[in-house]
Design a protein around this motif. Sequence first.
Motif, PDB file in Angstrom:
ATOM      1  N   ALA A 255       0.888  -1.241   0.067  1.00 48.02           N
ATOM      2  CA  ALA A 255       0.115  -0.136   0.115  1.00 48.02           C
ATOM      3  C   ALA A 255       1.086   1.224   0.113  1.00 48.02           C
ATOM      4  O   ALA A 255       1.952   1.427   0.895  1.00 48.02           O
ATOM      5  CB  ALA A 255      -0.962   0.102   1.235  1.00 48.02           C
ATOM      6  N   LEU A 256       0.470   2.136  -0.964  1.00 45.57           N
ATOM      7  CA  LEU A 256       1.447   3.286  -1.135  1.00 45.57           C
ATOM      8  C   LEU A 256       0.850   4.498  -0.396  1.00 45.57           C
ATOM      9  O   LEU A 256       2.000   5.583   0.196  1.00 45.57           O
ATOM     10  CB  LEU A 256       1.665   3.734  -2.679  1.00 45.57           C
ATOM     11  CG  LEU A 256       2.332   2.582  -3.500  1.00 45.57           C
ATOM     12  CD1 LEU A 256       2.320   3.058  -4.883  1.00 45.57           C
ATOM     13  CD2 LEU A 256       3.413   2.170  -2.880  1.00 45.57           C
ATOM     14  N   CYS A 257      -0.580   4.629  -0.024  1.00 49.78           N
ATOM     15  CA  CYS A 257      -1.028   5.875   0.642  1.00 49.78           C
ATOM     16  C   CYS A 257      -2.312   5.557   1.213  1.00 49.78           C
ATOM     17  O   CYS A 257      -3.236   5.972   0.586  1.00 49.78           O
ATOM     18  CB  CYS A 257      -0.918   6.971  -0.469  1.00 49.78           C
ATOM     19  SG  CYS A 257      -1.690   8.712   0.162  1.00 49.78           S
ATOM     20  N   PRO A 258      -2.300   4.944   2.196  1.00 45.69           N
ATOM     21  CA  PRO A 258      -3.638   4.549   2.903  1.00 45.69           C
ATOM     22  C   PRO A 258      -4.468   5.613   3.166  1.00 45.69           C
ATOM     23  O   PRO A 258      -4.101   6.627   3.834  1.00 45.69           O
ATOM     24  CB  PRO A 258      -3.335   3.438   4.058  1.00 45.69           C
ATOM     25  CG  PRO A 258      -1.996   3.140   3.792  1.00 45.69           C
ATOM     26  CD  PRO A 258      -1.277   4.227   3.115  1.00 45.69           C
ATOM     27  N   ARG A 259      -5.687   5.699   2.729  1.00 45.21           N
ATOM     28  CA  ARG A 259      -6.328   6.967   2.900  1.00 45.21           C
ATOM     29  C   ARG A 259      -7.774   6.593   2.569  1.00 45.21           C
ATOM     30  O   ARG A 259      -8.134   6.134   1.784  1.00 45.21           O
ATOM     31  CB  ARG A 259      -5.773   8.290   2.153  1.00 45.21           C
ATOM     32  CG  ARG A 259      -6.368   9.649   2.429  1.00 45.21           C
ATOM     33  CD  ARG A 259      -5.730  10.653   1.552  1.00 45.21           C
ATOM     34  NE  ARG A 259      -6.140  11.849   1.747  1.00 45.21           N
ATOM     35  CZ  ARG A 259      -5.419  12.821   2.433  1.00 45.21           C
ATOM     36  NH1 ARG A 259      -4.154  12.310   2.837  1.00 45.21           N
ATOM     37  NH2 ARG A 259      -5.641  14.114   2.612  1.00 45.21           N
ATOM     38  N   GLU A 260      -8.703   7.411   3.412  1.00 47.26           N
ATOM     39  CA  GLU A 260     -10.254   7.387   3.170  1.00 47.26           C
ATOM     40  C   GLU A 260     -10.367   8.179   2.042  1.00 47.26           C
ATOM     41  O   GLU A 260     -11.054   9.230   2.316  1.00 47.26           O
ATOM     42  CB  GLU A 260     -10.921   7.653   4.417  1.00 47.26           C
ATOM     43  CG  GLU A 260     -10.894   6.487   5.331  1.00 47.26           C
ATOM     44  CD  GLU A 260     -11.730   6.634   6.542  1.00 47.26           C
ATOM     45  OE1 GLU A 260     -12.538   7.698   6.719  1.00 47.26           O
ATOM     46  OE2 GLU A 260     -11.874   5.762   7.560  1.00 47.26           O
ATOM     47  N   ALA A 261      -9.897   7.858   0.860  1.00 41.63           N
ATOM     48  CA  ALA A 261     -10.052   8.820  -0.418  1.00 41.63           C
ATOM     49  C   ALA A 261     -10.110   7.776  -1.622  1.00 41.63           C
ATOM     50  O   ALA A 261      -9.716   6.650  -1.581  1.00 41.63           O
ATOM     51  CB  ALA A 261      -9.006   9.635  -0.728  1.00 41.63           C
TER      52      ALA A 261
END
Length: 640
Positions: A255-261
């Motif tokens: 995962a490179l950028c876990p985010r709620e997006a």
Amino acid sequence: MTVATTKQQAPCGAWTSPIGAAVVAAGATPLAAIMFDGPDLYWLEGRASEAGRSTLTGPAGELTPAPFNVRSKVHEYGGGAYAVHDGVAWFSHHADTRLYRVEPGQAPVAVTLDNAHRYADFVVDAPRARLVSVREDHSAGGHYPVNTIAAIGFDGSETVLVEGNDFYAAPRISPDGSRLAWLCWDHPRMPWEGTELWLADIGADGTLLNGRMVAGGPQESICQPEWSPNGALHFVSDRSGWWNLYAFEHGVVQALCPREAEFGGPHWNFGGSLYGFAAGGDIVCAYVEGGVSRLARLRDGGLADIATPYEEIRELRVQGATVALLGGAPTVALELARIDLDTGAHAVLARSIGQLPPVDELSVPRSISYPSANGRTAHAFHYPPANARFAPQDGELPPLIVIGHGGPTGMAASTLKLSTQFWTSRGFAVLDVNYGGSTGFGRAYRDLLKGQWGVVDVEDCVAGARHLASQGLVDPERLLVRGSSAGGLTTLCALAFHDLFKAGACYYGVSDLAGLDADSHKFEAHYNEYLVAPKAQAAAVYRERSPIHHTDKLTRPMIFFQGLDDMVVPPQQSQSMVDALRARGVPVAYLSLAGEGHGFRKPESVVATLEAELVFYLRVFGIPVPAGLPALDIGNLPAA
């Protein structure tokens, strides 16, 4: 010194507006499918004056003169209709579905020889003198075509590389030419439910070896596989509940950028791109939070926003230190922009609307969230009426038009649309609803529509209208609902099963779910199993939810619009609804349009439908119809 101006009071809906139907029809140039070839940028432009023909544009101008129409028919929704390498372009021509090759200053030349095949999402494999493409084979004449990934030689020869799945997308060749990645999935899933990411080696003879699945499955939606310059395979997955960025390297997914997006979107069309690789290895990406897009640079897990004027970014490409994107905002119609990452310089290369109305004629929406049924929260954009010269009469609240978007896995965005401003500049308020099931709010929100199409979407539209009425922002006695395609079903169900809206407009909408199954094309053949019910329970649920079986509950005036060449929602669905309402004495109007399919492209069609819809609303509410608008036959409604 400021000079005070007094606005003229007039009935909402009858205001004089500079945004006429002809302005809406002629003012928009669809822009799509941006692509770099080295430093050179290419894109597609729609020609409204040429029946919506799509043409390829590059540094030297138009490459595909009339009658060539750069458009694919794969999955019926197309996309990914061209590729460029060293200044040479290959494209799919809509009229005959053949592939053509074109060089600057020369006429296009056919590469493939028959129209039994359709092509999309192709990439150039120059060392092997071929394209690698998603191919849809209609030669067998069966109910459904056969989908594969195929190699199309520059000489027109064709070789199947991958077969056996119902659907394929996004073949992508590694920078060193040694590997091919692709997506596939099978019925009954749609690609936003579950897809598989595969990887294979390319043998010396061009065939594929050692094919293996590296990510995905029935409950994981993967999109946008791309190779980094150093040969790492990247993709977007919703395994966390959000479409986030991942990399597959040395057998490991990271995962490179876990985010709620959301860094990706549903695969309705081929060729989508919301990230790319900049010089130095950074990833430049667009992501959506709360229905609003942002541009950012991803470096070592850290995400840094890049300032732009845009609140919607539809696609982007990256070349070195240059980003090209399609973006829009409430006062910015969709435009093609080039951004220099080093200097921040921003240049607009093409605009979908050449001349915008003055800003004081535009309604700027506000993003709202509001309570809906069963404790849910729904989202929408609220557009109040706006006109530089007119205001409501004393004590008057504006009528409201609630829009249920199509898809239904679509997303309402706030980008300036003249079709919305057509209404707000005349005194209507508009609520553009991102009901449960919409993209942009995570998988859990998207899955709210699982088994609930015609219920959750309708409840959220009804709740939105009630929310604005309760705040004293709109007239509760003049609530309207309109929608197209899937939004047409939302419209019909809202009028049949809820006693709130006073009238509605249905554009090529679904009225018979069973009929939709019977007539549906391959891509959506099993979509209703997700949206409504598995086949074992479908018959009863279809009947319960299909408006065609509940015309006795439709008592409000309606207007229908239908393209007679529609292959997604057959014209008979609209005709059956119109016939039933006419027979029951319900006020109803109907415009059928020859030469139009699922969505209207001809400017005369846009003018005719918008003006007819306006006249319909005015007459239903007893508002005087301004001079110059066409007469409209509304069955069962007394003449004005």
